[in-house]
Design an enzyme around this catalytic site. Structure first.
Site, PDB file in Angstrom:
ATOM      1  N   CYS A   2       0.852  -1.176   0.000  1.00 37.91           N
ATOM      2  CA  CYS A   2       0.000   0.000   0.000  1.00 37.91           C
ATOM      3  C   CYS A   2       0.896   1.237   0.000  1.00 37.91           C
ATOM      4  CB  CYS A   2      -0.873   0.029   1.245  1.00 37.91           C
ATOM      5  SG  CYS A   2      -1.830  -1.470   1.443  1.00 37.91           S
ATOM      6  N   ARG A  28       3.680   1.194  -6.894  1.00 38.60           N
ATOM      7  CA  ARG A  28       3.763   0.139  -5.886  1.00 38.60           C
ATOM      8  C   ARG A  28       2.717  -0.942  -6.122  1.00 38.60           C
ATOM      9  NH1 ARG A  28       6.458   1.877  -0.977  1.00 38.60           N
ATOM     10  NH2 ARG A  28       5.203   0.427   0.216  1.00 38.60           N
ATOM     11  N   TRP A  85      -3.732  -2.161  -1.498  1.00 36.20           N
ATOM     12  CA  TRP A  85      -3.551  -3.462  -2.160  1.00 36.20           C
ATOM     13  C   TRP A  85      -4.249  -4.455  -1.239  1.00 36.20           C
ATOM     14  CZ3 TRP A  85      -1.195  -8.256  -1.439  1.00 36.20           C
ATOM     15  CH2 TRP A  85      -0.939  -8.989  -2.598  1.00 36.20           C
ATOM     16  N   ASN A 111      -0.807   0.295   6.526  1.00 30.43           N
ATOM     17  CA  ASN A 111      -0.098  -0.619   5.638  1.00 30.43           C
ATOM     18  C   ASN A 111       0.353  -1.794   6.486  1.00 30.43           C
ATOM     19  OD1 ASN A 111       1.311  -1.817   3.607  1.00 30.43           O
ATOM     20  ND2 ASN A 111       2.848  -0.212   3.365  1.00 30.43           N
ATOM     21  N   GLY A 112       0.030  -3.007   6.072  1.00 25.86           N
ATOM     22  CA  GLY A 112       0.425  -4.188   6.847  1.00 25.86           C
ATOM     23  C   GLY A 112      -0.770  -5.053   7.153  1.00 25.86           C
ATOM     24  N   GLU A 479      14.502 -15.804 -15.103  1.00 29.38           N
ATOM     25  CA  GLU A 479      14.185 -14.380 -15.038  1.00 29.38           C
ATOM     26  C   GLU A 479      13.354 -13.946 -16.256  1.00 29.38           C
ATOM     27  OE1 GLU A 479      13.893 -12.124 -13.090  1.00 29.38           O
ATOM     28  OE2 GLU A 479      13.993 -10.264 -14.191  1.00 29.38           O
ATOM     29  N   LYS A 483       9.547 -12.403 -16.158  1.00 29.35           N
ATOM     30  CA  LYS A 483       9.150 -11.124 -16.769  1.00 29.35           C
ATOM     31  C   LYS A 483       7.938 -11.341 -17.675  1.00 29.35           C
ATOM     32  CE  LYS A 483      10.756  -8.687 -14.796  1.00 29.35           C
ATOM     33  NZ  LYS A 483      11.713  -9.086 -13.822  1.00 29.35           N
ATOM     34  N   GLU A 486       4.769 -11.994 -15.551  1.00 33.16           N
ATOM     35  CA  GLU A 486       4.328 -10.826 -14.781  1.00 33.16           C
ATOM     36  C   GLU A 486       3.555  -9.819 -15.609  1.00 33.16           C
ATOM     37  OE1 GLU A 486       7.038  -9.079 -11.406  1.00 33.16           O
ATOM     38  OE2 GLU A 486       8.261  -9.563 -13.146  1.00 33.16           O
ATOM     39  N   HIS A 502      13.969 -34.875 -18.551  1.00 35.88           N
ATOM     40  CA  HIS A 502      13.472 -35.444 -17.296  1.00 35.88           C
ATOM     41  C   HIS A 502      12.001 -35.113 -17.070  1.00 35.88           C
ATOM     42  CE1 HIS A 502      17.520 -36.674 -16.366  1.00 35.88           C
ATOM     43  NE2 HIS A 502      17.932 -35.451 -16.669  1.00 35.88           N
ATOM     44  N   LYS A 596       4.913  -3.420  -6.069  1.00 35.09           N
ATOM     45  CA  LYS A 596       6.353  -3.208  -6.250  1.00 35.09           C
ATOM     46  C   LYS A 596       7.150  -3.717  -5.051  1.00 35.09           C
ATOM     47  CE  LYS A 596      10.023  -1.742  -8.338  1.00 35.09           C
ATOM     48  NZ  LYS A 596      10.545  -2.663  -9.362  1.00 35.09           N
TER      49      LYS A 596
END
Ligand code: M6R
Length: 601
Positions: A2, A28, A85, A111-112, A479, A483, A486, A502, A596
């Site tokens: 948040c 964020r 959020w 926030n939390g 990575e 990307k 996301e 495998h 973020k």
């Protein structure tokens, strides 16, 4: 997660100041937003309604700020706002912050996660408090209201904050006084010192247009921010604390998009300059850090998400270049496997934000075992930065797109310097980085961009993409896949190319896109073999390599940069993800469901 922004000062457009502050925090990640103002005395007198006197005016909305404005809010010199959020309670206007007490005279943003809110809520309901939302946050404001009946507001906030289990930051305003009262434990809060005005924010970058003088609140610190003065004290004992004012080094321009359509594209393009800068300016800090590593008995790299893949790449670099065994772990798992740490162990925590809760918790546990902590972070004053015994700022500048790009390559560049430094070959490390700079620039040339965009246009409707590589190209694959997932929402998986046989190869069928990293290293032949295996099952092979090969159906050239080739290789992955998002009409800067800095577990 948040975003929080608060203003108290002598200007009368506090709602707009806070609104603009929230816009700077949009990166964020959030799903709703809200602002509360206490109208100026003259504004109150204009309004006949008794209702407005001594009450707080709140505006809340779901979705993005977009073209919204706060022109309908009254003049005020005192306001705060929040981007939410969602954790407890769905994404609704009612659940958005700020939340009010029963009287409408106290407002709170948070926030939390208020872990023990349920029991407290039951008690407050019995006492007659009326709740309107499903959030844990609203419980905090009613708890303050309850305590306020018998004590001053600051004391009530302090008592309520100390009752809250979990990692939380709260800011409280009351319609009777122009003060922001805040406390933090875990979730970040920064005080900004202005002239006849002061600020509070969850993120220092949001303060840049107003001030560079800041104090980062420590855990269990509480503050009362007025327009002429600030008080800081210990939230547990009430003891006064002198502010530790620091100067922010970032510029406002660095935190803006400039001529780029998105922050992500800007940040991708900044990479060659950042790497060159690291190669030139980071030699002394890298030398100091190599001595710390040399003296340790057991070094461990820890990071989450993209930072975790940088750690993994680091373990390959340390092994190959420095002949040194360095383990790596993802932040959320390290806490379960660190019982072996001793006073001689060294934990290197990598984090862009320095606020990732899984990292902070692992680091706390590692410290309890006596290990020393090295922090490699991008944000000055962040929690990890303050917590570490040895700290380095990676100098990537503000990273605002949710998807991390330049912070990844900056960390890799620094790890390259460390690995070469440990091998006593610092100069060679610098040369290798300069190869990565020129190779990266070529990847970013218009010809190369067009090639990658054409590939994105071809792949945009695909459901699955596989990305493979061996050696250091394995973290590059992970990575790249991250990307793509996301920001384009295409299912992408990164694999160690050797793992294909495998199991993974069962997924490859006609036209399945398979991206293969095949740089000029010891794994070149084996990477091509993997490409051939996938091609034999009908896969559409995209080769990212220093030279073309007949197995590639689509070729993206990347000049060899020796041990730093992972840098330009990953830039290709970042660009492919970016163009896939653009081709699909998505906003690459603000992917759904993501934030973020991940400050909750
Ligand atoms: O701020 P940090 O580097 O600690 O963040 C770690 C991850 O949350 C972050 O890398 C995340 O995976 C990004 N969204 C990746 O693009």
């Amino acid at each position: 997660m948040c975003g929080i922004f608060g203003y108290v000062g002598n200007k009368t457009n506090a709602a707009t100041i806070v609104f603009e502050g929230l816009k700077r925090l949009e990166y964020r990640g959030y799903d709703s937003w809200g602002i509360a103002v206490v109208p100026t005395a003259s504004e109150k007198s204009k309004v006949k309604s008794e209702k407005l006197i001594n009450t707080i005016v709140v505006k809340k909305k779901t979705g993005k700020i977009g073209n919204a404005n706060v022109n309908d809010m009254p003049s005020s010199s005192f306001a705060f706002g929040h981007t939410r959020w969602a954790t407890h309670g769905g994404v609704t206007q009612t659940n958005a912050h700020p939340h009010l007490d029963c009287t409408g005279r106290i407002a709170l943003i948070h926030n939390g996660i208020f872990e023990n809110y349920e029991g407290i809520k039951k008690t407050l309901v019995k006492k007659g408090h009326r709740f309107t939302s499903e959030t844990d946050t609203e419980v905090a404001v009613h708890l303050i209201e309850e305590y306020r009946k018998t004590m001053a507001l600051a004391k009530a906030v302090q008592k309520a904050f100390n009752d809250m289990a979990g990692l939380n930051a709260i800011i409280v305003i009351d319609s009777d006084r122009n003060q922001l009262i805040a406390a933090r434990n875990g979730s970040p809060l920064v005080i900004g010192f202005g002239h006849q005005e002061n600020f509070l924010a969850s993120d220092a970058a949001a303060l840049l247009p107003h001030t560079k003088q800041v104090h980062f609140l420590e855990d269990d610190e509480m503050t009362i921010v007025g327009h002429k003065g600030i008080m800081i004290f210990d939230a547990k004992t009430g003891t006064k604390i002198a502010p530790k004012v620091q100067k922010l080094t970032w510029s406002t321009r660095q935190a803006e998009k400039g001529t780029y359509p998105y922050f992500m594209l800007k940040e991708i393009h900044e990479q060659p300059d950042i790497i060159a800068d690291i190669s030139e300016t980071m030699i002394s800090p890298a030398k100091r850090m190599t001595e710390v590593i040399r003296k340790s008995q057991g070094t461990y790299l820890v990071g989450c998400g993209t930072a975790g893949y940088a750690c993994m790449a680091g373990s390959y670099l340390f092994s190959k270049v420095a002949k040194r065994h360095v383990n790596w772990a993802v932040g959320s798992e390290f806490g379960y496997q660190l019982n072996f740490l001793t006073k001689k162990s060294l934990v290197m925590a990598l984090s862009q934000s320095g606020e990732t809760i899984d990292i902070l918790e692992s680091v706390k546990k590692a410290k309890n075992n006596g290990a020393s902590i090295v922090a490699l972070v991008n944000v000055l004053g962040s929690s990890l930065y303050r917590m570490a015994d040895h700290k380095t700022l990676i100098g990537a500048g503000p990273e605002k797109a949710v998807a991390s790009t330049k912070a990844f390559t900056a960390k890799i560049a620094y790890l390259v310097l460390l690995a070469y430094g440990l091998a006593g070959k610092t100069k060679e490390g610098q040369t290798v980085l300069m190869h990565a700079v020129s190779s990266g620039k070529k990847v970013l040339s218009s010809l190369s961009l067009a090639r990658i965009q054409k590939l994105a246009s071809r792949l945009k409707n695909t459901e699955h993409i596989f990305v493979v590589g061996r050696g250091i190209s394995y973290p590059a694959s992970l990575e790249t896949a991250l990307k793509i997932k996301e920001i384009s929402y295409i299912h992408a998986e990164g694999f160690a190319a050797g793992e294909l046989k495998h199991g993974v190869i069962a997924l490859v069928e006609k036209d399945t896109p398979c991206i293969v990293f095949a740089p000029n290293d010891e794994a070149y032949g084996a990477n091509l073999a993997g490409a051939m295996e996938m091609k034999a099952r009908g896969g559409f092979i995209v080769g990212i390599s220093h030279k073309p090969h007949e197995v590639f159906d689509y070729y993206i050239p990347v000049d060899d940069a020796c041990e730093a080739t992972i840098i330009p290789n990953v830039i290709v992955g970042q660009l492919l993800a970016y163009y896939l998002a653009i081709e699909k009409g998505l906003d690459p800067d603000m992917p759904r469901n993501l934030a973020k800095s991940v400050t909750v577990k």
